[in-house]
Enzyme design. Structure first.
Site, PDB file in Angstrom:
ATOM      1  N   ASP A 114       0.872   3.503   2.306  1.00 18.71           N
ATOM      2  CA  ASP A 114       0.520   4.128   3.711  1.00 18.71           C
ATOM      3  C   ASP A 114      -0.550   5.094   3.666  1.00 18.71           C
ATOM      4  OD1 ASP A 114       1.588   3.670   6.435  1.00 18.71           O
ATOM      5  OD2 ASP A 114       2.439   5.683   6.506  1.00 18.71           O
TER       6      ASP A 114
ATOM      7  N   ASP B 182       0.949  -1.270  -0.009  1.00 21.37           N
ATOM      8  CA  ASP B 182      -0.093  -0.107   0.014  1.00 21.37           C
ATOM      9  C   ASP B 182       1.028   1.233   0.011  1.00 21.37           C
ATOM     10  OD1 ASP B 182       0.397   1.068   2.936  1.00 21.37           O
ATOM     11  OD2 ASP B 182       0.190  -1.069   3.069  1.00 21.37           O
TER      12      ASP B 182
END
Length: 303
Positions: free
Chosen positions: A222, A220
Site C-alpha cells: 500500500d 504491494d
C-alpha cells in the site's frame, strides 16, 4: 445441475467448486471438457461468461471477476449477478482469489493470506439479494468457511508458498488506491490487507448459502511503508503476474481435495437462510421471490 452424490449417505454432497479470479487471473489451466457459457440471471449479466470444466474429475466453474482483459472496475461489478450465476450453475464451494495491498510488515509482496475477517468500507454497491417485499438477515460474524480455509492452508504449505492463516481484509471502494492517512488508519485498526472487491461478494455468497473463502494475494505494501514507493499499477502488475502462477498451482492442488463428497458444512454456511427470513409469507413480493429462485429457493419452497 444436481449436487447430490450417489453415496448411500442421505446427506452426502458432491461438491461443485467455484473459482472467482481476481486481477491477473482470467482463466484456469488444466481444465478438461472446458466450455465458456453465458449464464443469465434476474439481476443482470455477470462479469463475463463462466468457464465450466473438470479438474481431476471434479466439476468446476470459473468466473473472472473483472471480465477477461479486466474491463470492469470494482465499483461497477455486478456482484449479485456473479454470485447468482455461480449458484445457478450448481456451485457449492467458492474459492475467491483477490489482489491486495499489505498493511503489515510481515506480509510482503508475493505472500498469500487466507482471510478470516472483513471490514466493509465500500458504499456504492448493491449488497443484498433481499429487499422490500422479502427481508432477510444473515449472520456475518464469521464470514469465511473454515473448512475451505483448512484445505487452502494445508495445500499452500504443501506447495511451499508463503502463507498466513487468518487476517482481516479491509474492503475500500476504490478505484483509487488509499491515501497515506487512510492506510495508517486501517493499520491502527489491526487490518492485515486492503483491497476493493471481496465485499459484498462474501455477503452475497452467505445469502446464497455457498461456502466461501478468500485467498488474498499481496502485491504491494500500500502506501504506508516508508521504504517502499507509493503504489503504482506497473509495480502491482509485476507482482500480480508471479502471484497468478502460484495461485494456479494452489488451485490445481485444492480442487481435488474440495471435490471429495462430504456432508453438510460444519459451519452452517449452506444453511445460512434457515432462520434469516423475517417477512411473513403472505407479505412477500412475488416478483422478488421469482428473482430469488436460485439463491433462496431452498427455504422459500419450504415456507
Amino acid at each position: 445441475m444436481s449436487t447430490k452424490s450417489h453415496s448411500s449417505h442421505p446427506h452426502a454432497i458432491e461438491p461443485v467448486v467455484g473459482l472467482i479470479g481476481g486481477s491477473g487471473l482470467y482463466d484456469i489451466d488444466g481444465l478438461e471438457d472446458k466450455e465458456w457459457r453465458t449464464v443469465e440471471t434476474p439481476w443482470g449479466m455477470p462479469s463475463d461468461q463462466l468457464l465450466f470444466g473438470r479438474l481431476a474429475g471434479v466439476r468446476c466453474v470459473f468466473l473472472p471477476r473483472h471480465g477477461r482483459g479486466h474491463p470492469i472496475p470494482p465499483s461497477r461489478l455486478n456482484y449479485r449477478a456473479n454470485i447468482d450465476a455461480l449458484k445457478r450453475s450448481g456451485v457449492t464451494d467458492i474459492v475467491s482469489l483477490s489482489a491486495v495491498g499489505s498493511l503489515k510488515e510481515e506480509l510482503p509482496p508475493g505472500h498469500f493470506v487466507i482471510i478470516d475477517q472483513f471490514i466493509d468500507r465500500s458504499f456504492a454497491r448493491e449488497k443484498s439479494f433481499f429487499d422490500t417485499g422479502c427481508v432477510a438477515h444473515v449472520s456475518m460474524a464469521d464470514p469465511l468457511c473454515p473448512r475451505i480455509g483448512d484445505v487452502l492452508e494445508e495445500k499452500a504449505r504443501g506447495l511451499g508458498l508463503g502463507v498466513t492463516r487468518g487476517g482481516t481484509y479491509l474492503v475500500m471502494e476504490g478505484p483509487q488506491f488509499s491515501t497515506r492517512a487512510e492506510s495508517n488508519l486501517y493499520r491502527s485498526w489491526g487490518c492485515s490487507v486492503v483491497g476493493m472487491t471481496n465485499m459484498p461478494e462474501a455477503k452475497l455468497a452467505r445469502e446464497a448459502e455457498i461456502c466461501y473463502a478468500t485467498v488474498a494475494m499481496v502485491t504491494d505494501y500500500d502506501c504506508w511503508h516508508a521504504d517502499h514507493d507509493s503504489v503504482t499499477v506497473d509495480a502491482v502488475v509485476k507482482v500480480m503476474q508471479s502471484n497468478a502462477d502460484r495461485a494456479r498451482a494452489l488451485v490445481a492442488s485444492v480442487i481435488p481435495a474440495l471435490g471429495k463428497p462430504r456432508g453438510p458444512c460444519r459451519a452452517g454456511c449452506d444453511r445460512a437462510l434457515e432462520h434469516a427470513l423475517i417477512t411473513a409469507p403472505d407479505r412477500r413480493d412475488p416478483t422478488l421471490l421469482a428473482k430469488l429462485d436460485a439463491v433462496a429457493g431452498r427455504v422459500l419452497r419450504c415456507a
